[in-house]
Write a protein that holds these residues in place. Sequence first.
Motif, PDB file in Angstrom:
ATOM      1  N   TYR A  49       0.797  -1.232   0.000  1.00  0.00           N
ATOM      2  CA  TYR A  49       0.000   0.000   0.000  1.00  0.00           C
ATOM      3  C   TYR A  49       0.826   1.277   0.000  1.00  0.00           C
ATOM      4  O   TYR A  49       0.677   2.117   0.880  1.00  0.00           O
ATOM      5  N   PHE A  57      -5.420  -0.923  -5.492  1.00  0.00           N
ATOM      6  CA  PHE A  57      -6.399  -1.641  -4.683  1.00  0.00           C
ATOM      7  C   PHE A  57      -7.806  -1.077  -4.900  1.00  0.00           C
ATOM      8  O   PHE A  57      -8.772  -1.837  -5.022  1.00  0.00           O
ATOM      9  N   TYR A  66     -13.853  -9.023  -8.198  1.00  0.00           N
ATOM     10  CA  TYR A  66     -13.575  -8.806  -6.768  1.00  0.00           C
ATOM     11  C   TYR A  66     -14.864  -8.400  -6.040  1.00  0.00           C
ATOM     12  O   TYR A  66     -15.229  -7.233  -5.956  1.00  0.00           O
ATOM     13  N   GLY A 172     -13.635  -4.859   5.467  1.00  0.00           N
ATOM     14  CA  GLY A 172     -12.935  -5.223   4.242  1.00  0.00           C
ATOM     15  C   GLY A 172     -12.445  -6.655   4.164  1.00  0.00           C
ATOM     16  O   GLY A 172     -12.006  -7.109   3.120  1.00  0.00           O
ATOM     17  N   GLY A 173     -12.484  -7.344   5.289  1.00  0.00           N
ATOM     18  CA  GLY A 173     -11.969  -8.713   5.290  1.00  0.00           C
ATOM     19  C   GLY A 173     -10.478  -8.767   5.558  1.00  0.00           C
ATOM     20  O   GLY A 173      -9.841  -9.803   5.366  1.00  0.00           O
ATOM     21  N   THR A 174      -9.921  -7.653   6.006  1.00  0.00           N
ATOM     22  CA  THR A 174      -8.480  -7.595   6.278  1.00  0.00           C
ATOM     23  C   THR A 174      -8.069  -8.538   7.406  1.00  0.00           C
ATOM     24  O   THR A 174      -6.910  -8.945   7.482  1.00  0.00           O
ATOM     25  N   ASN A 177      -5.869 -11.400   6.507  1.00  0.00           N
ATOM     26  CA  ASN A 177      -4.415 -11.317   6.343  1.00  0.00           C
ATOM     27  C   ASN A 177      -3.660 -11.906   7.538  1.00  0.00           C
ATOM     28  O   ASN A 177      -2.457 -12.112   7.467  1.00  0.00           O
ATOM     29  N   TYR A 217      -9.050 -13.058  -7.296  1.00  0.00           N
ATOM     30  CA  TYR A 217      -7.635 -12.706  -7.133  1.00  0.00           C
ATOM     31  C   TYR A 217      -6.853 -12.872  -8.441  1.00  0.00           C
ATOM     32  O   TYR A 217      -5.620 -12.851  -8.440  1.00  0.00           O
ATOM     33  N   PHE A 227      -0.948  -5.117  -8.773  1.00  0.00           N
ATOM     34  CA  PHE A 227      -0.917  -4.818  -7.333  1.00  0.00           C
ATOM     35  C   PHE A 227       0.148  -5.680  -6.651  1.00  0.00           C
ATOM     36  O   PHE A 227       0.958  -5.180  -5.859  1.00  0.00           O
ATOM     37  N   MET A 263      -1.126 -15.597  -2.241  1.00  0.00           N
ATOM     38  CA  MET A 263      -0.659 -14.816  -3.378  1.00  0.00           C
ATOM     39  C   MET A 263       0.864 -14.849  -3.374  1.00  0.00           C
ATOM     40  O   MET A 263       1.502 -14.628  -2.345  1.00  0.00           O
ATOM     41  N   GLU A 293       0.991 -12.583   0.267  1.00  0.00           N
ATOM     42  CA  GLU A 293      -0.229 -12.349   1.046  1.00  0.00           C
ATOM     43  C   GLU A 293      -0.970 -13.653   1.294  1.00  0.00           C
ATOM     44  O   GLU A 293      -1.016 -14.525   0.431  1.00  0.00           O
ATOM     45  N   SER A 295      -4.979 -14.558   2.399  1.00  0.00           N
ATOM     46  CA  SER A 295      -6.279 -13.939   2.603  1.00  0.00           C
ATOM     47  C   SER A 295      -7.243 -15.049   3.014  1.00  0.00           C
ATOM     48  O   SER A 295      -7.773 -15.769   2.167  1.00  0.00           O
TER      49      SER A 295
HETATM   50  C1  AVJ Z   1      -7.582  -5.674   1.723  1.00  0.00           C
HETATM   51  C2  AVJ Z   1      -6.622  -7.634   2.646  1.00  0.00           C
HETATM   52  C3  AVJ Z   1      -8.985  -7.499   2.338  1.00  0.00           C
HETATM   53  O1  AVJ Z   1      -7.328  -9.970   1.030  1.00  0.00           O
HETATM   54  O2  AVJ Z   1      -8.864  -9.538  -0.429  1.00  0.00           O
HETATM   55  C4  AVJ Z   1      -7.132  -7.802  -2.775  1.00  0.00           C
HETATM   56  C5  AVJ Z   1      -6.309  -7.421  -0.348  1.00  0.00           C
HETATM   57  N1  AVJ Z   1      -5.265  -8.711  -2.225  1.00  0.00           N
HETATM   58  N2  AVJ Z   1      -6.674  -8.474  -3.831  1.00  0.00           N
HETATM   59  C6  AVJ Z   1      -7.944  -9.190   0.300  1.00  0.00           C
HETATM   60  C7  AVJ Z   1      -6.251  -7.971  -1.753  1.00  0.00           C
HETATM   61  C8  AVJ Z   1      -5.531  -9.011  -3.511  1.00  0.00           C
HETATM   62  C9  AVJ Z   1      -7.600  -7.693   0.354  1.00  0.00           C
HETATM   63  N3  AVJ Z   1      -7.666  -7.143   1.749  1.00  0.00           N
END
Ligand code: AVJ
Length: 336
Positions: A49, A57, A66, A172-174, A177, A217, A227, A263, A293, A295
């Motif tokens: 970010y 994003f 998405y 957001g579903g963060t 992570n 994704y 990204f 990812m 990442e 998710s």
């Molecule tokens: C922001 C962490 C919720 O995990 O879906 C989007 C980031 N990575 N596409 C996710 C993300 C690839 C997103 N978050």
Amino acid sequence: MNRGEHSARNTAQSSYLQVQPTRPMPGILDDVLNGLMHPPRSLPPKYFYDEHGSWLFDRICETKEYYPTRTEDALLSQYSSEIIRQTLPVQIVELGSGTSRKTRRLLDACETHAHTCSYAPFDVCGEMVHQVAIELRHKYHWLKMEPLVGDYHAGLGNLPVASGITMFVFLGGTIGNFTPDEARDFFDEIRDCMHPGDYLLLGADRVKDERVLNAAYNDVDGLTAGFNLNVLNVLNREVDANFNAGNFSHLALFNRELNRIEMYLVSAIDQIISFRKLGSSISLSKGERILTEISRKFTYRELETMITGSGMEIIRHYEPVNNYFSLILSQLRKAQ
Ligand code: AVJ
């Protein structure tokens, strides 16, 4: 009234509180040393970010593949009114607020119910928080803005928390992570910031048809690929590395055992990467992966177990008809 450690930054139109970390945080040099030097190689997702990555994003959220952002936004627009009526918060504190776009649903609901409160967006990016504060002050005249800048990974113990009912918001579903252990620690930390009667509003992505997950994704326009690859530019800039993004490809796949999207950046050739700020280099072989990442995707029950495990009580669990996403309102109960 406020507790915690912070310092103010004032500008002509806005100011924010800098929230100090409660524990020492690894910097990007530490993260590269710990994550990239030896396989299995990985990087924390927070380095996606930078300015360009945040812009990408936002574009990802607009792709047809998405679904999380628009699904969560639909839930918020449908249930914000009920949530505000139920909680009547004196303060809304949003962790990782970004552009605060979806949060406007909650603020609109406050307006509908003539409920006034303060809003504390909390994000690492000072510029973003500053801009959001200006825009929201303009749009909602009754709203008391209390922008906060800091890293929620560095601990929540220094967040200034008001004396009335606070609603913490993490959208957001963060939460996906975080590994299970990290998620547990994070919920414990939020709970420790809460006074009895305070609420947490959490958005989390759900387990679903793998094809839907994989598509989300791997958007056809390649925005997610861009990204992912952009993190290499961040490393080039921040640790003086010499990645050539053209020598890597994007890989995102659903791991069925662990119920998570993983990812990766995959090395397209045998290559040597040097990190001048570290005075070291690594060799990557063709096909070698760097995990950038995870998710995680949750079941309905898993989410409730995670929240109640930290001592909070589920008040409402909202989901759309396709069960793609959860919006959960929970509360730290008053002592009996
Ligand atoms: C922001 C962490 C919720 O995990 O879906 C989007 C980031 N990575 N596409 C996710 C993300 C690839 C997103 N978050």
